[in-house]
Write an enzyme that holds these catalytic residues in place. Structure first.
Site, PDB file in Angstrom:
ATOM      1  N   HIS A 150       0.816  -1.215   0.000  1.00 23.73           N
ATOM      2  CA  HIS A 150       0.000   0.000   0.000  1.00 23.73           C
ATOM      3  C   HIS A 150       0.851   1.269   0.000  1.00 23.73           C
ATOM      4  O   HIS A 150       0.379   2.334  -0.415  1.00 23.73           O
ATOM      5  CB  HIS A 150      -0.924  -0.006   1.225  1.00 23.73           C
ATOM      6  CG  HIS A 150      -2.203   0.754   1.024  1.00 23.73           C
ATOM      7  ND1 HIS A 150      -2.258   1.969   0.363  1.00 23.73           N
ATOM      8  CD2 HIS A 150      -3.474   0.484   1.403  1.00 23.73           C
ATOM      9  CE1 HIS A 150      -3.512   2.403   0.352  1.00 23.73           C
ATOM     10  NE2 HIS A 150      -4.266   1.523   0.959  1.00 23.73           N
ATOM     11  N   ASP A 383     -10.093  -8.168 -17.453  1.00 23.64           N
ATOM     12  CA  ASP A 383     -10.308  -9.211 -18.457  1.00 23.64           C
ATOM     13  C   ASP A 383      -8.963  -9.500 -19.119  1.00 23.64           C
ATOM     14  O   ASP A 383      -8.453  -8.700 -19.898  1.00 23.64           O
ATOM     15  CB  ASP A 383     -11.328  -8.733 -19.491  1.00 23.64           C
ATOM     16  CG  ASP A 383     -11.533  -9.721 -20.628  1.00 23.64           C
ATOM     17  OD1 ASP A 383     -10.878 -10.793 -20.626  1.00 23.64           O
ATOM     18  OD2 ASP A 383     -12.334  -9.415 -21.528  1.00 23.64           O
TER      19      ASP A 383
END
Length: 437
Positions: A150, A383
């Site tokens: 992070h 995708d």
């Protein structure tokens, strides 16, 4: 379920022309240094057909040439300031397989449980800034476990990276390209600290080590519950939250649901009426700073709103009371607040030895909450060549009170909330979770 490790290796960027220097580095900004110093893990699940591992890896190597920070390492400069070394040392890439179908291994649509930890590498003691694990099932399904440090990037930037990865895997040009300039958050020549930041974003080391005390059995008795909120419930909730004393103040779905969960978890916990409770809410600064920062900015640009209330007021006042507290607290984290924070963090933090309040060592946030909204991140756009994922979710993260809000895998606008609670509070929560008072 038994997972077999097929391979584990380091994947490095691949460049179309001459590779850049590997001796460069970039400093962490004040927004990088104030956030959680840990890896965040997310899980994707795909139905067949799925692309072969080699295609996934090749796309990753190409996208890392644009997002070099992920292939680097954390370090310090000659003054001891934290930096990202752009050394192209690479990321961890693990291939595994399971001798059963995905439905056999993870029934009930990936119920939050420790079993999720099998689908990504460990988050402890990680040198690499990104880790990826591909797990293949006998039915042809694929699970991708992704972990990222992070300190390098927030959820917005990470989701942009993942979308870019999917574009490259499908032979599409990366669009948009990331903005890498982390030098845009310089303090003003004459610092103006208009707001209180110590005790909110930063605190002293001594105070930061004081945690609520719980019995060991309580700490180990934390379960993560997934609550599903359909469109009808959310519409009713938003209407009720927005009706206040004859005025029609329209609160967002996020504000309304967060207000509801704040009240519901507080009631399920059985807190004393005189206690104070607060919610830590992430606020993206890209559109709030003036001049605004492009959405393509790669890094951290998040601060937090901290609405708070006495328990008796939160529970005895109607829902609009909590919704207004949340709305007003978020609205205050504006351009002036962000610039005040930049000035404070640039001059005061090192001087006074302050540390971030964003601390993953806390096992329980009781009596407080944190709500991380992933509702606007395009995580479902990953995708890689075989279609969008049918499930996306955070990994198992049992910190009591740290909630995640995600678009439901039903993909109809409904919301799933992942809510870690003590086991003895879960029964009460389930009983009142869908009650509208």
């Amino acid at each position: 379920m038994k997972i077999k490790k097929e391979s584990s290796r380091i994947v490095k960027p691949i460049y179309g022309g001459d590779p850049p220097l590997t001796t460069l580095h970039i400093p962490l900004t004040v927004f990088d240094k104030v956030t959680y110093n840990t890896h965040i893990a997310i899980i994707y699940a795909y139905r067949p057909p799925t692309p072969p591992n080699v295609a996934v890896e090749q796309g990753l190597r190409k996208v890392l040439s644009e997002y070099r920070e992920w292939a680097g390492r954390l370090g310090t400069d000659e003054k001891g300031h934290p930096i990202i070394l752009l050394n192209d040392n690479g990321i961890k890439f693990v291939e595994t397989s399971v001798d059963c179908t995905l439905d056999q291994a993870m029934p009930f649509n990936f119920k939050p449980s420790p079993a999720l930890l099998n689908f990504h590498p460990s988050l402890k003691g990680v040198e690499e800034l990104v880790q990826i694990q591909l797990t293949r099932f006998t039915c042809g399904s694929l699970v991708i476990g992704f972990t990222a440090n992070h300190l390098v990037a927030d959820g917005h930037s990470t989701s942009n990276f993942l979308v870019a990865w999917s574009q490259v895997c499908r032979g599409i040009d990366m669009n948009p390209r990331p903005l890498h300039n982390r030098a845009i958050f310089s303090p003003r020549e004459l610092p103006i600290v208009e707001f209180e930041h110590e005790g909110l974003e930063f605190t002293s080391k001594k105070i930061n080590k004081v945690f609520p005390l719980f019995e060991p059995s309580q700490v180990l008795d934390i379960v993560v519950h997934r609550a599903h909120f359909n469109l009808e419930f959310l519409a009713i909730l938003r209407t009720r939250a927005s009706l206040s004393h004859g005025s029609n103040k329209l609160y967002s779905t996020f504000e309304s649901l967060t207000a509801h969960l704040w009240r519901t978890v507080t009631r399920a916990r059985g807190l004393d009426g005189f206690e104070k409770t607060q919610v830590r809410i992430s606020v993206n600064g890209r559109a709030r700073l003036s001049p605004w920062v492009p959405n393509e900015y790669f890094g951290n640009l998040v601060l937090w709103a901290f609405p708070s209330a006495k328990v008796e007021d939160l529970l005895h006042e109607p829902l609009p009371f909590a919704a207004k507290l949340i709305h007003d607290a978020i609205a205050k984290v504006n351009d002036k607040y962000f610039k005040s924070f930049i000035d404070f963090a640039s001059y005061k933090v090192d001087e006074e030895g302050l540390v971030p309040t964003a601390d993953t060592n806390k096992l329980a946030l009781y009596p407080n909450l944190e709500v991380d909204s992933w509702l606007r991140f395009p995580f479902y756009d990953l995708d890689l060549g075989g279609g969008s994922p049918y499930i996306f979710m955070p990994s198992y993260f049992p910190t009591e009170g740290m909630m995640f809000l995600l678009p439901s895998f039903v993909r109809d606008g409904s919301i799933d909330a992942f809510i870690p609670l003590f086991q003895h509070n879960l029964v009460a929560f389930k009983q009142i979770c869908y009650c509208l008072d």
